[in-house]
Design a protein around this motif. Sequence first.
Motif, PDB file in Angstrom:
ATOM      1  N   ILE A 120       0.851  -1.180   0.000  1.00 31.83           N
ATOM      2  CA  ILE A 120       0.000   0.000   0.000  1.00 31.83           C
ATOM      3  C   ILE A 120       0.895   1.241   0.000  1.00 31.83           C
ATOM      4  O   ILE A 120       1.896   1.264   0.710  1.00 31.83           O
ATOM      5  CB  ILE A 120      -0.933  -0.032   1.227  1.00 31.83           C
ATOM      6  CG1 ILE A 120      -1.907   1.146   1.244  1.00 31.83           C
ATOM      7  CG2 ILE A 120      -0.149  -0.082   2.535  1.00 31.83           C
ATOM      8  CD1 ILE A 120      -2.967   1.052   2.353  1.00 31.83           C
TER       9      ILE A 120
ATOM     10  N   ALA B 246      -1.719   6.468   1.495  1.00 34.60           N
ATOM     11  CA  ALA B 246      -2.979   5.729   1.666  1.00 34.60           C
ATOM     12  C   ALA B 246      -3.008   5.074   3.046  1.00 34.60           C
ATOM     13  O   ALA B 246      -4.017   5.132   3.760  1.00 34.60           O
ATOM     14  CB  ALA B 246      -3.109   4.672   0.565  1.00 34.60           C
TER      15      ALA B 246
ATOM     16  N   LYS C  72     -10.156   3.729  -3.550  1.00 30.57           N
ATOM     17  CA  LYS C  72      -8.871   3.047  -3.811  1.00 30.57           C
ATOM     18  C   LYS C  72      -8.151   2.690  -2.508  1.00 30.57           C
ATOM     19  O   LYS C  72      -7.646   1.586  -2.346  1.00 30.57           O
ATOM     20  CB  LYS C  72      -7.952   3.936  -4.672  1.00 30.57           C
ATOM     21  CG  LYS C  72      -8.235   3.826  -6.159  1.00 30.57           C
ATOM     22  CD  LYS C  72      -7.392   4.792  -6.963  1.00 30.57           C
ATOM     23  CE  LYS C  72      -5.894   4.478  -6.933  1.00 30.57           C
ATOM     24  NZ  LYS C  72      -5.115   5.504  -7.691  1.00 30.57           N
ATOM     25  N   ASP C  73      -8.118   3.657  -1.589  1.00 31.51           N
ATOM     26  CA  ASP C  73      -7.443   3.418  -0.296  1.00 31.51           C
ATOM     27  C   ASP C  73      -8.039   2.190   0.394  1.00 31.51           C
ATOM     28  O   ASP C  73      -7.323   1.310   0.873  1.00 31.51           O
ATOM     29  CB  ASP C  73      -7.616   4.622   0.644  1.00 31.51           C
ATOM     30  CG  ASP C  73      -6.816   5.845   0.204  1.00 31.51           C
ATOM     31  OD1 ASP C  73      -5.967   5.703  -0.697  1.00 31.51           O
ATOM     32  OD2 ASP C  73      -7.062   6.934   0.761  1.00 31.51           O
TER      33      ASP C  73
ATOM     34  N   GLN D  92     -10.315   8.398  -4.518  1.00 29.59           N
ATOM     35  CA  GLN D  92      -9.163   8.106  -3.668  1.00 29.59           C
ATOM     36  C   GLN D  92      -9.576   7.272  -2.445  1.00 29.59           C
ATOM     37  O   GLN D  92      -8.915   6.304  -2.081  1.00 29.59           O
ATOM     38  CB  GLN D  92      -8.545   9.428  -3.201  1.00 29.59           C
ATOM     39  CG  GLN D  92      -7.236   9.269  -2.476  1.00 29.59           C
ATOM     40  CD  GLN D  92      -6.645  10.622  -2.120  1.00 29.59           C
ATOM     41  OE1 GLN D  92      -7.292  11.477  -1.536  1.00 29.59           O
ATOM     42  NE2 GLN D  92      -5.401  10.820  -2.482  1.00 29.59           N
ATOM     43  N   VAL D  93     -10.687   7.659  -1.839  1.00 30.93           N
ATOM     44  CA  VAL D  93     -11.203   6.918  -0.685  1.00 30.93           C
ATOM     45  C   VAL D  93     -11.439   5.459  -1.076  1.00 30.93           C
ATOM     46  O   VAL D  93     -11.006   4.535  -0.380  1.00 30.93           O
ATOM     47  CB  VAL D  93     -12.519   7.546  -0.166  1.00 30.93           C
ATOM     48  CG1 VAL D  93     -13.152   6.680   0.908  1.00 30.93           C
ATOM     49  CG2 VAL D  93     -12.279   8.966   0.343  1.00 30.93           C
TER      50      VAL D  93
ATOM     51  N   ARG E 273      -3.900   7.378   5.738  1.00 32.54           N
ATOM     52  CA  ARG E 273      -5.317   7.791   5.778  1.00 32.54           C
ATOM     53  C   ARG E 273      -6.208   6.751   6.452  1.00 32.54           C
ATOM     54  O   ARG E 273      -7.274   7.087   6.962  1.00 32.54           O
ATOM     55  CB  ARG E 273      -5.830   8.096   4.361  1.00 32.54           C
ATOM     56  CG  ARG E 273      -5.393   9.460   3.833  1.00 32.54           C
ATOM     57  CD  ARG E 273      -6.084   9.820   2.513  1.00 32.54           C
ATOM     58  NE  ARG E 273      -5.637   8.974   1.418  1.00 32.54           N
ATOM     59  CZ  ARG E 273      -4.616   9.270   0.609  1.00 32.54           C
ATOM     60  NH1 ARG E 273      -3.933  10.385   0.763  1.00 32.54           N
ATOM     61  NH2 ARG E 273      -4.264   8.455  -0.369  1.00 32.54           N
ATOM     62  N   LEU E 274      -5.793   5.484   6.466  1.00 33.19           N
ATOM     63  CA  LEU E 274      -6.665   4.436   7.032  1.00 33.19           C
ATOM     64  C   LEU E 274      -7.081   4.731   8.485  1.00 33.19           C
ATOM     65  O   LEU E 274      -8.260   4.564   8.814  1.00 33.19           O
ATOM     66  CB  LEU E 274      -6.001   3.056   6.926  1.00 33.19           C
ATOM     67  CG  LEU E 274      -5.838   2.481   5.504  1.00 33.19           C
ATOM     68  CD1 LEU E 274      -5.197   1.097   5.578  1.00 33.19           C
ATOM     69  CD2 LEU E 274      -7.176   2.395   4.777  1.00 33.19           C
TER      70      LEU E 274
ATOM     71  N   THR F 127      -1.653   7.479  13.029  1.00 37.75           N
ATOM     72  CA  THR F 127      -1.145   7.351  11.661  1.00 37.75           C
ATOM     73  C   THR F 127       0.253   6.749  11.672  1.00 37.75           C
ATOM     74  O   THR F 127       0.574   5.883  10.857  1.00 37.75           O
ATOM     75  CB  THR F 127      -1.107   8.716  10.944  1.00 37.75           C
ATOM     76  OG1 THR F 127      -0.532   9.685  11.811  1.00 37.75           O
ATOM     77  CG2 THR F 127      -2.486   9.171  10.557  1.00 37.75           C
TER      78      THR F 127
ATOM     79  N   TYR G 198      -9.910   7.176   8.455  1.00 36.82           N
ATOM     80  CA  TYR G 198     -11.193   6.540   8.113  1.00 36.82           C
ATOM     81  C   TYR G 198     -11.764   5.808   9.318  1.00 36.82           C
ATOM     82  O   TYR G 198     -12.963   5.851   9.587  1.00 36.82           O
ATOM     83  CB  TYR G 198     -11.025   5.530   6.956  1.00 36.82           C
ATOM     84  CG  TYR G 198     -10.513   6.135   5.666  1.00 36.82           C
ATOM     85  CD1 TYR G 198     -10.761   7.465   5.345  1.00 36.82           C
ATOM     86  CD2 TYR G 198      -9.790   5.375   4.759  1.00 36.82           C
ATOM     87  CE1 TYR G 198     -10.288   8.017   4.164  1.00 36.82           C
ATOM     88  CE2 TYR G 198      -9.312   5.916   3.572  1.00 36.82           C
ATOM     89  CZ  TYR G 198      -9.570   7.239   3.288  1.00 36.82           C
ATOM     90  OH  TYR G 198      -9.096   7.774   2.118  1.00 36.82           O
TER      91      TYR G 198
ATOM     92  N   TYR H 261      -7.296  -1.450  -0.777  1.00 40.53           N
ATOM     93  CA  TYR H 261      -6.046  -2.101  -0.346  1.00 40.53           C
ATOM     94  C   TYR H 261      -6.273  -3.071   0.812  1.00 40.53           C
ATOM     95  O   TYR H 261      -5.528  -4.019   0.987  1.00 40.53           O
ATOM     96  CB  TYR H 261      -4.999  -1.066   0.087  1.00 40.53           C
ATOM     97  CG  TYR H 261      -4.314  -0.385  -1.064  1.00 40.53           C
ATOM     98  CD1 TYR H 261      -3.344  -1.041  -1.819  1.00 40.53           C
ATOM     99  CD2 TYR H 261      -4.645   0.925  -1.396  1.00 40.53           C
ATOM    100  CE1 TYR H 261      -2.729  -0.405  -2.883  1.00 40.53           C
ATOM    101  CE2 TYR H 261      -4.027   1.564  -2.462  1.00 40.53           C
ATOM    102  CZ  TYR H 261      -3.068   0.890  -3.199  1.00 40.53           C
ATOM    103  OH  TYR H 261      -2.457   1.515  -4.250  1.00 40.53           O
TER     104      TYR H 261
END
Lengths: 222, 222
Positions: A8, A12, A52-53, A49-50, A15-16, B198, A19, A56
């Motif tokens: 990944i 990205a 796609k992220d 983008q969200v 960002r997980l 993060t 989320y 993964y």
Amino acid sequence: MISGLKPIPEPALRRLPVYLQLLKSLQERNINEVSTTVFADTLNLDPTQVRKDIAYTGMIGKPKVGYDVNELIDTIESYLNWNNLTDAFLAGTGNLGSAILGYDALKKYGINIVAAFDNDPAKIETKIQGIEVLPIRKLTNLAERMHIKVGILTVPAQAAQEVAAHMVDGGIIAIWNFAPVSLSVPKDIIVENAGFSTSLAVLSRKLTEKITHSNRSGEKIL
Amino acid sequence: MISGLKPIPEPALRRLPVYLQLLKSLQERNINEVSTTVFADTLNLDPTQVRKDIAYTGMIGKPKVGYDVNELIDTIESYLNWNNLTDAFLAGTGNLGSAILGYDALKKYGINIVAAFDNDPAKIETKIQGIEVLPIRKLTNLAERMHIKVGILTVPAQAAQEVAAHMVDGGIIAIWNFAPVSLSVPKDIIVENAGFSTSLAVLSRKLTEKITHSNRSGEKIL
């Protein structure tokens, strides 16, 4: 469960957790489904983008419905391995080290600090936030005996390289480095620089770009 | 001096402070020139990547010589605007907030904390690390009067959204967020999530990949 190995990109990956925070706030409000549009609007991101992220992690949203909130929480936590506790050592119990020892949420992120290390005789054999403080000279041997894989480095800059070497000698393969130095370690050791400098680099550069842009476009912001 | 506006990818931006640390350790040892190979070897990076990252700052190395250490330090610091101090407010003076107030190196990163805010009556009008603690209700008004642009958010999760809103109301345009929540702010506000989540996402995912990979290749590491 360990999810797929498709690498990944780091942005990205970063960002997980964001989320995840949003998902948990939805869960608290008993909301069971979420669309990429909700993520994108709340977090100022592009919906593609969200999507796609999240892909993964192996999770694909349903058209017009999006994601099941509980299922996506489980998937992301499992992807990050946050549902398994990993034992860790912390070295350096100053202000920052103590703050991290007292940071309850660390367990939510899969990290369980089992011992702390310092060179200050006044601290040794005391407990900070319920965790015993041991002399740094015991770190290598104990790490080896306890099969510790994660080291948290909160010692002063001038001690960081030496203590990192003790960690590596003890079999630690991932160092969470808060010291403002670039550690020199073997290539197969994971170093995540959690220091303030990288975070502040992003902040101050974006601020500079924003102020410059605003001034050029005539908007008064300073 | 504010350097060019060519947008830099975030991973490259995050590497600049790491280069800076290495450069400063060379400077201390009176080394005046450095090649991309030295960067690449010391930091386990690809030389081409190092050259590209540095080029964003406007600095180009000389063939067979590389970079002048002092000049490159100045260029990166100027690019990150770390040679200018930006005044900031900090809200939340618990363990982590106090650690940040006591973090001397912050000024090296261009941040000058001028006041701290908390809701705990026992802390108000005391000083922590020489910085005065004021009640949070005064934050908005003071930020406006003092033209503060940067806010450091170290309050507990449940207070973060509310205090962030006070910051934005006071004209703060960049928030360094340590609270484990995704802030909901206007699109033009810069939020840098410095939270541990993060950083730990990157660490634990890489560790998981490494352990899985090692197990598959038959090497025993756990």
